[in-house]
Enzyme design. Structure first.
Site, PDB file in Angstrom:
ATOM      1  CB  ALA A  52     -19.730  48.719  43.627  1.00 29.49           C
ATOM      2  CE1 TYR A  53     -14.721  47.509  41.799  1.00 34.31           C
ATOM      3  CE2 TYR A  53     -12.640  48.869  41.771  1.00 34.31           C
ATOM      4  CZ  TYR A  53     -13.633  48.082  41.054  1.00 34.31           C
ATOM      5  OH  TYR A  53     -13.484  48.072  39.810  1.00 34.31           O
ATOM      6  N   GLY A  54     -15.301  46.822  47.937  1.00 37.52           N
ATOM      7  CA  GLY A  54     -15.263  47.109  49.545  1.00 37.52           C
ATOM      8  C   GLY A  54     -16.522  47.831  50.258  1.00 37.52           C
TER       9      GLY A  54
END
Length: 327
Positions: A52-54
């Site tokens: 989910a990061y970036g």
């Protein structure tokens, strides 16, 4: 950098981890490369990321750095799956979603396995045994070496861990749990940390610097280049800018002056050496900020400083969380 075992497993990780929450969003490829190199040269091994990061860009950036800049064999790569961009269902712990997400993560990372795969959060819409069986599948297939969870409250963590321990020959022992923990947020001490200690699960604290507030940078306002001024991150910082947090930050600053170090070093040394903690996950905007955090390796806080910080930041435990043996 000192290495520690992750829970009751054979996996050893550096006692400070590198977080990649802002990679691919606020941190570009050049800055990410500088951070990775700084971390690796300091002896750091644990790099924490998530699909989910970036929107996947953090994993993609990390993958581009492997071998070309930092040898894959020198890193312990931890990623997380389960968060979904759906306002009606924020987390999906189903077998289909998790396995597909893991395969996508491996493709972005450019590797055929991750050292630690973590379920990003508890999904009440999926039977827990289905989620945990997915961890077993990932490990047995070689796509993950170890498994953990993130964002599980005390009873959820205890239920998951005991389910896995009930069949040690076929189920993968939980190695870790990741939760927010700092001088400004000690809620995990009520139930999560006691469960982790009892069940042999290593705690990986996220936001160990109180979302940056414990560095003291917000004592006189919000710096223009800080996360508190960022449109995407300001809401995360704001809850820790109240009067109660200010008293804790002042105490940290006083301790730092007395030890001739920085508030960052005091805060990070405190959380790093708490019982049950394996490796705080530190996110930095620049390699200089990361280097400042890594300098804590040489610092151990005097016992009286630890006691003073414990007292000023002590959470209020009420029914049914009191230690009844003291009453």
């Amino acid at each position: 950098m000192e290495q520690r075992h992750l829970g009751r497993t054979g996996l050893r990780v550096s006692r400070i981890g590198l977080g990649t929450l802002t990679w691919g969003r606020d941190t570009g490829e050049e800055a990410a490369a500088e951070q990775a190199k700084t971390f690796w040269e300091a002896g750091g091994t644990l790099v924490d990321t998530a699909d989910a990061y970036g929107g996947g860009e953090a994993e993609y950036l990390l993958g581009r750095l492997l071998d070309g800049l930092v040898p894959r064999r020198d890193l312990v790569i931890a990623t997380k799956s389960g968060s979904v961009p759906d306002p009606d269902r924020r987390f999906d712990g189903s077998r289909g979603h998790l396995l597909a997400a893991l395969d996508d993560s491996l493709a972005r990372l450019g590797t055929d396995y991750v050292d630690l795969w973590q379920v990003h959060a508890f999904d009440p819409a999926t039977p827990l045994e289905e989620t945990l069986q997915t961890l077993d599948l990932a490990v047995s297939s070689g796509r993950a070496r170890y498994a953990g969870v993130a964002g599980f409250c005390g009873w959820q963590l205890a239920k998951a861990a005991t389910w896995q321990l009930a069949a040690p020959a076929t189920r993968t022992r939980l190695a870790s749990t990741q939760m927010e923990y700092s001088l400004l947020q000690r809620g995990v001490e009520r139930e999560v940390l006691p469960a982790a200690l009892d069940l042999g699960i290593g705690l990986l604290p996220s936001s160990p610097l109180g979302r940056g507030v414990l560095t003291g940078k917000y004592r006189d306002g919000i710096p223009a280049d800080s996360r508190g001024a960022s449109p995407t991150l300001a809401a995360l910082v704001e809850p820790y800018l109240d009067e109660a947090a200010g008293r804790i930050v002042d105490a940290v600053a006083t301790a730092a002056r007395g030890l001739a170090v920085t508030p960052l070093e005091v805060s990070l040394a405190w959380i790093r050496d708490r019982p049950g903690v394996v490796a705080p996950i530190v996110g930095a905007r620049t390699s200089a900020q990361l280097a400042a955090a890594l300098s804590v390796e040489a610092l151990s806080l005097p016992e009286e400083i630890c006691r003073a910080l414990d007292d000023v930041s002590a959470p209020e435990h009420r029914y049914p969380d009191q230690d009844w043996s003291t009453l």
